[in-house]
Design an enzyme around this catalytic site. Sequence first.
Site, mmCIF file in Angstrom:
data_model
loop_
_atom_site.group_PDB
_atom_site.id
_atom_site.type_symbol
_atom_site.label_atom_id
_atom_site.label_comp_id
_atom_site.label_asym_id
_atom_site.label_seq_id
_atom_site.Cartn_x
_atom_site.Cartn_y
_atom_site.Cartn_z
ATOM 1 N N ARG A 107 0.814 -1.214 0.000
ATOM 2 C CA ARG A 107 0.000 0.000 0.000
ATOM 3 C C ARG A 107 0.853 1.273 0.000
ATOM 4 N NH1 ARG A 107 -3.483 -2.371 4.936
ATOM 5 N NH2 ARG A 107 -1.598 -3.658 5.063
ATOM 6 N N LYS A 167 8.564 -1.147 3.399
ATOM 7 C CA LYS A 167 7.814 -0.197 4.230
ATOM 8 C C LYS A 167 8.533 0.199 5.506
ATOM 9 C CE LYS A 167 4.117 -1.682 6.381
ATOM 10 N NZ LYS A 167 2.721 -2.126 6.507
ATOM 11 N N TYR A 175 40.975 20.785 -7.283
ATOM 12 C CA TYR A 175 40.831 19.532 -8.028
ATOM 13 C C TYR A 175 41.466 19.690 -9.397
ATOM 14 C CZ TYR A 175 38.366 15.462 -10.010
ATOM 15 O OH TYR A 175 38.057 14.266 -10.587
ATOM 16 N N ALA A 198 44.085 41.372 -5.315
ATOM 17 C CA ALA A 198 42.780 40.994 -5.860
ATOM 18 C C ALA A 198 42.937 40.487 -7.290
ATOM 19 C CB ALA A 198 41.843 42.187 -5.819
#
Length: 457
Positions: free
Chosen positions: A15, A22, A388, A424
């Site tokens: 059900r 379940k 990476y 920066a």
Amino acid sequence: MSFKCLILAAGRGKRMKSATPKVLHPILGIPLIKYVFKAVDSLDPKEVCVVVGYESELIKKELESNPVKFVTQQVQLGTGHAVMSSKNLFKNYKGQILILNGDFPLIKTKTLKSFLKEHIANSCCVSILTGEAENPRGYGRVIRNEDSSVVGIIEERDCNRNQKKIKEINSGAYLVKSEFLWDSLSRLDSNNAQKQLYLPQIIDIAHKRKVKVGVKKLKDIDEILGVNTRNELTNAQNIIRNEIVLMHMNRGVTIIDPKSTFISPTVKIGKDSTIYPNTYIYGDSKIGNKCSIGPSVWIKDSSIGANTNIKMNCFIEETVVKNNVQVGPFANLRPDTIIENNAKIGNFVELKKSRVGVGSKVPHLSYMGDSILGENVNIGAGTITCNYDGVNKNRTEIGDGAFIGSDTMLVAPIKIGRNATTGAGSTITKDVPENSLAIERSKQVSIKNWKRAQKKK
Ligand code: UD1
Ligand code: CA
């Protein structure tokens, strides 16, 4: 009170319309069967056995860290058949067996305890736990005779019109003396709508054989609500969620909107913390005193120190955030991250496998992966670690007091020395010694009287 326990969890749960068994559907991050296991485990049973069948490996894996034995019911021919499949596990055992459906997560230890106590005190052969349901639909009905003693249980599908009106329901919790159990199971038949072997039929058998049947009838039927459908899953969740939220409020936590706050039963929250709406705190998480969490925050398996503020829309997993820290809005803290005291993690910042030292700031639009930041480091807006290279994840180390200019690319592996500065917009590919400035940027050129292209009129 010595007893062994058997939990039935072999069914698929048709059900639910799900590929997941379940009993593994979670409520607040914890699978249904773990609620049942926890409730009985607190009573210190001699042994807990679980009947598995559909996707048995998944269930075994979920319970692997618990002291549980498993038995497999190859085909699911009913709850009585499920218990029969476990017979070998109880060889030579002569005591009491507590049998529980794996799909009623609201059951409380306290209730099981008094169920057990009454069963033993009244020397019953078999006892059932029942409740009076406003809406008994779907449950087995408890059939009593004129003197109100229980004569059996009839499944809804097998009930006639009058029996359907009975409001007393079977919870799916039974206490049975082992001798009676194995004997009565051998007498089950499948003369029912589902052609299955039903465990509740042992009550009919007990009545016919005139052995003593105990009944513990609960006033609060919430505790025995079974989960068969997604709707029932959500209903059970709401009941558990309310209880947890109330418990935290009673301990001095402000919860602005209980209805949209989801806290796992395992979570701890300190006094005078405030949880804003639409917040999820799951797993093995701990929140300190005087924190402010949310709105719309997800925290899982993480620890948050005292006086820390997790602002709107943060996602935090397997992370340690210490005291007096500001996080967010919109921060993503991924596993193995540690944020030390007085640090600040601002908006649109992602951290993974990184440590941010005391008083350091990563205030805007940054990605720090596999990094160690010392104390009082300032990371300019838009700075990222290029951690990476397509094959390896490489480390970045930034010394105490370093000042990383906005939009710096830190190409790992790389070390930035103490009190070093980067200009920066620089792409930093070589280690920077302490107290020095590293700048990597082409010189600015200004072309005078520059005319932009004009649109033709
Ligand atoms: C069952 C009871 C019903 C009771 C209700 C309470 C039976 C026949 N009916 O109905 O009287 O009111 O629980 O919630 O017992 N299972 C197995 N193997 C099987 C069949 C089921 O291990 O062959 C397990 C399921 O995984 C589940 C539990 O037994 O955890 C109950 O099965 P379910 O199909 O949910 O029974 P209900 O129809 O709810
Ligand atoms: Ca059920």
